[in-house]
Write an enzyme that holds these catalytic residues in place. Sequence first.
Site, PDB file in Angstrom:
ATOM      1  N   HIS A  55       6.757   2.575 -11.105  1.00 34.36           N
ATOM      2  CA  HIS A  55       7.405   3.787 -10.583  1.00 34.36           C
ATOM      3  C   HIS A  55       8.642   4.125 -11.416  1.00 34.36           C
ATOM      4  O   HIS A  55       8.893   5.287 -11.733  1.00 34.36           O
ATOM      5  CB  HIS A  55       7.866   3.569  -9.138  1.00 34.36           C
ATOM      6  CG  HIS A  55       6.772   3.325  -8.151  1.00 34.36           C
ATOM      7  ND1 HIS A  55       6.678   2.177  -7.414  1.00 34.36           N
ATOM      8  CD2 HIS A  55       5.719   4.090  -7.777  1.00 34.36           C
ATOM      9  CE1 HIS A  55       5.626   2.240  -6.607  1.00 34.36           C
ATOM     10  NE2 HIS A  55       5.012   3.390  -6.818  1.00 34.36           N
ATOM     11  N   GLN A 107      -3.731  10.123   3.547  1.00 40.23           N
ATOM     12  CA  GLN A 107      -4.547   9.589   2.450  1.00 40.23           C
ATOM     13  C   GLN A 107      -5.069   8.183   2.753  1.00 40.23           C
ATOM     14  O   GLN A 107      -5.784   7.606   1.947  1.00 40.23           O
ATOM     15  CB  GLN A 107      -3.771   9.614   1.129  1.00 40.23           C
ATOM     16  CG  GLN A 107      -2.621   8.643   1.050  1.00 40.23           C
ATOM     17  CD  GLN A 107      -1.742   8.942  -0.144  1.00 40.23           C
ATOM     18  OE1 GLN A 107      -1.094   9.982  -0.224  1.00 40.23           O
ATOM     19  NE2 GLN A 107      -1.734   8.046  -1.120  1.00 40.23           N
ATOM     20  N   LEU A 166       8.958   0.492  -4.351  1.00 39.54           N
ATOM     21  CA  LEU A 166       9.062   0.787  -5.788  1.00 39.54           C
ATOM     22  C   LEU A 166       8.941  -0.463  -6.648  1.00 39.54           C
ATOM     23  O   LEU A 166       9.420  -1.535  -6.283  1.00 39.54           O
ATOM     24  CB  LEU A 166      10.401   1.472  -6.070  1.00 39.54           C
ATOM     25  CG  LEU A 166      10.629   2.796  -5.334  1.00 39.54           C
ATOM     26  CD1 LEU A 166      12.011   3.359  -5.671  1.00 39.54           C
ATOM     27  CD2 LEU A 166       9.545   3.814  -5.666  1.00 39.54           C
ATOM     28  N   HIS A 167       8.292  -0.300  -7.793  1.00 40.69           N
ATOM     29  CA  HIS A 167       8.214  -1.369  -8.785  1.00 40.69           C
ATOM     30  C   HIS A 167       8.450  -0.744 -10.157  1.00 40.69           C
ATOM     31  O   HIS A 167       8.648   0.481 -10.268  1.00 40.69           O
ATOM     32  CB  HIS A 167       6.864  -2.100  -8.700  1.00 40.69           C
ATOM     33  CG  HIS A 167       5.674  -1.189  -8.765  1.00 40.69           C
ATOM     34  ND1 HIS A 167       5.290  -0.525  -9.898  1.00 40.69           N
ATOM     35  CD2 HIS A 167       4.785  -0.811  -7.805  1.00 40.69           C
ATOM     36  CE1 HIS A 167       4.219   0.198  -9.668  1.00 40.69           C
ATOM     37  NE2 HIS A 167       3.892   0.061  -8.389  1.00 40.69           N
ATOM     38  N   MET A 199       5.189   6.510  -2.872  1.00 40.43           N
ATOM     39  CA  MET A 199       5.177   6.120  -1.460  1.00 40.43           C
ATOM     40  C   MET A 199       6.161   4.967  -1.243  1.00 40.43           C
ATOM     41  O   MET A 199       5.962   4.125  -0.355  1.00 40.43           O
ATOM     42  CB  MET A 199       3.773   5.725  -1.034  1.00 40.43           C
ATOM     43  CG  MET A 199       2.801   6.900  -1.113  1.00 40.43           C
ATOM     44  SD  MET A 199       1.419   6.758  -0.002  1.00 40.43           S
ATOM     45  CE  MET A 199       0.636   5.297  -0.649  1.00 40.43           C
ATOM     46  N   GLY A 234       1.157   8.364 -12.694  1.00 39.56           N
ATOM     47  CA  GLY A 234       0.797   7.216 -13.519  1.00 39.56           C
ATOM     48  C   GLY A 234      -0.673   7.245 -13.924  1.00 39.56           C
ATOM     49  O   GLY A 234      -1.541   7.605 -13.124  1.00 39.56           O
ATOM     50  N   SER A 239       1.453  -2.749  -8.945  1.00 40.65           N
ATOM     51  CA  SER A 239       1.061  -1.940  -7.795  1.00 40.65           C
ATOM     52  C   SER A 239       1.865  -2.388  -6.583  1.00 40.65           C
ATOM     53  O   SER A 239       2.180  -3.582  -6.443  1.00 40.65           O
ATOM     54  CB  SER A 239      -0.433  -2.132  -7.524  1.00 40.65           C
ATOM     55  OG  SER A 239      -0.749  -1.704  -6.214  1.00 40.65           O
ATOM     56  N   SER A 240       2.172  -1.427  -5.716  1.00 40.76           N
ATOM     57  CA  SER A 240       2.897  -1.775  -4.480  1.00 40.76           C
ATOM     58  C   SER A 240       2.093  -2.752  -3.652  1.00 40.76           C
ATOM     59  O   SER A 240       2.643  -3.519  -2.862  1.00 40.76           O
ATOM     60  CB  SER A 240       3.155  -0.516  -3.648  1.00 40.76           C
ATOM     61  OG  SER A 240       3.883   0.412  -4.400  1.00 40.76           O
ATOM     62  N   ARG A 241       0.775  -2.726  -3.806  1.00 39.81           N
ATOM     63  CA  ARG A 241      -0.070  -3.598  -2.975  1.00 39.81           C
ATOM     64  C   ARG A 241      -0.115  -5.042  -3.492  1.00 39.81           C
ATOM     65  O   ARG A 241      -0.615  -5.917  -2.779  1.00 39.81           O
ATOM     66  CB  ARG A 241      -1.489  -3.033  -2.901  1.00 39.81           C
ATOM     67  CG  ARG A 241      -1.562  -1.752  -2.077  1.00 39.81           C
ATOM     68  CD  ARG A 241      -2.984  -1.402  -1.693  1.00 39.81           C
ATOM     69  NE  ARG A 241      -3.024  -0.379  -0.668  1.00 39.81           N
ATOM     70  CZ  ARG A 241      -3.068   0.931  -0.908  1.00 39.81           C
ATOM     71  NH1 ARG A 241      -3.065   1.367  -2.148  1.00 39.81           N
ATOM     72  NH2 ARG A 241      -3.094   1.793   0.093  1.00 39.81           N
TER      73      ARG A 241
END
Length: 362
Positions: free
Chosen positions: A55, A79, A51-52, A48, A184, A222-224
């Site tokens: 990913h 989602q 990116l980190h 989504m 992942g 995590s993107s969050r």
Amino acid sequence: MQKVLDCIQELQLPKPLEFRNVRKISVLRDRRRQDLLTNQTVGFVPTMGALHEGHLSLIRQAARENTRVYVSTYVNPTQFGVNEDFDSYPNTWVEDQAKLTAVFHELTQDEYVGQIATVFQPGTNKMYPGLPPTSEINGDGSFVTITPLSTLLEGASRPVFFRGVATVCMKLLNIVQPERVYFGQKDIQQTLVIKRMVEDFHLNTEVRVVPTLREKDGLAMSSRNVYLGTRRRAVAPVLQRALQAIQNASADGIRTRKDLLAAAFLLTSSVQQTQRNLPPSERAMFEVDYFSIADPRTMTELDEVKAEDHPIISGAITMLPILEPRKGENLGLGDAKTGVRLIDNIRLDILAAKLSLTDHEQ
Ligand code: AMP
């Protein structure tokens, strides 16, 4: 066999000199057809965006096992629950392009057979051509539901989550038709939902699972994490430490679910107490959503663990909003006004904890 492989190698085109950003499904399909006709193998990494390194590790793995890598960066609305963070999900197009370009250069090295060829960013009106996408549990639309897996753990906390994930992955897999698709381990339940879907709907792709990439202190990337800010970020590794506490309890010979979970709750309660004792301008509080010790195939809870079960220990916590920000404090994206939900899991490794040795000595 070697002759066939050499032949295929000869037929293959060199690695692409750049990747192409594609928005239209028809263009994506044309590129896929060309890759098929020139004997390329396609490894697909759905993301989504935002990116980190986690990913990027999926992309690297795909480039080791396929000659062409397709990445999608589509933020899928279905989602996200009605009250979740869809509208504020990080949008980092420029940074993502820079990261993809850097990995692209890295993949020119010989150790990689493949290269990023296509980055897919479809519009939501194209991905959901029938009805506008809904996040309502009873909303209308064409959905893929995988039960009972989707109702457990993450699914119990986020009722539309796996319906949205399975639906968008079905769409993406139908469009890209990759030889392999990469997910992942961090989202273990998601990998199981997708594997179930691929098997049950006879999708012609292999699901590959890549280990979780972590920060130095154990926090899963995590993107969050960009929402955390400094204060909550410092406490967030408590989740990984709680899972580790379960692993350590098993090293002490504890085998029952109740006692293993108690080890995690003991640790989280003690960290919560420490935070509570701090002044409000310094504390970062969190709530535990769940800890679980589950069968790795079905994610159903195990009452007792055995080495041959290879159980999955997982957990979810929510880092709560910061109630008293300090002047000039780094509060992260969104100013720490909303909770940040974190998930993680590890494989319980009874043998690595040398329990059989201890048992023997007793
Ligand atoms: P997302 O963009 O969060 O939907 O994630 C896209 C893919 O990256 C999913 O398959 C995730 O499981 C995977 N992923 C996210 N974080 C990590 C991580 N820390 N290590 C490895 N894979 C990850």
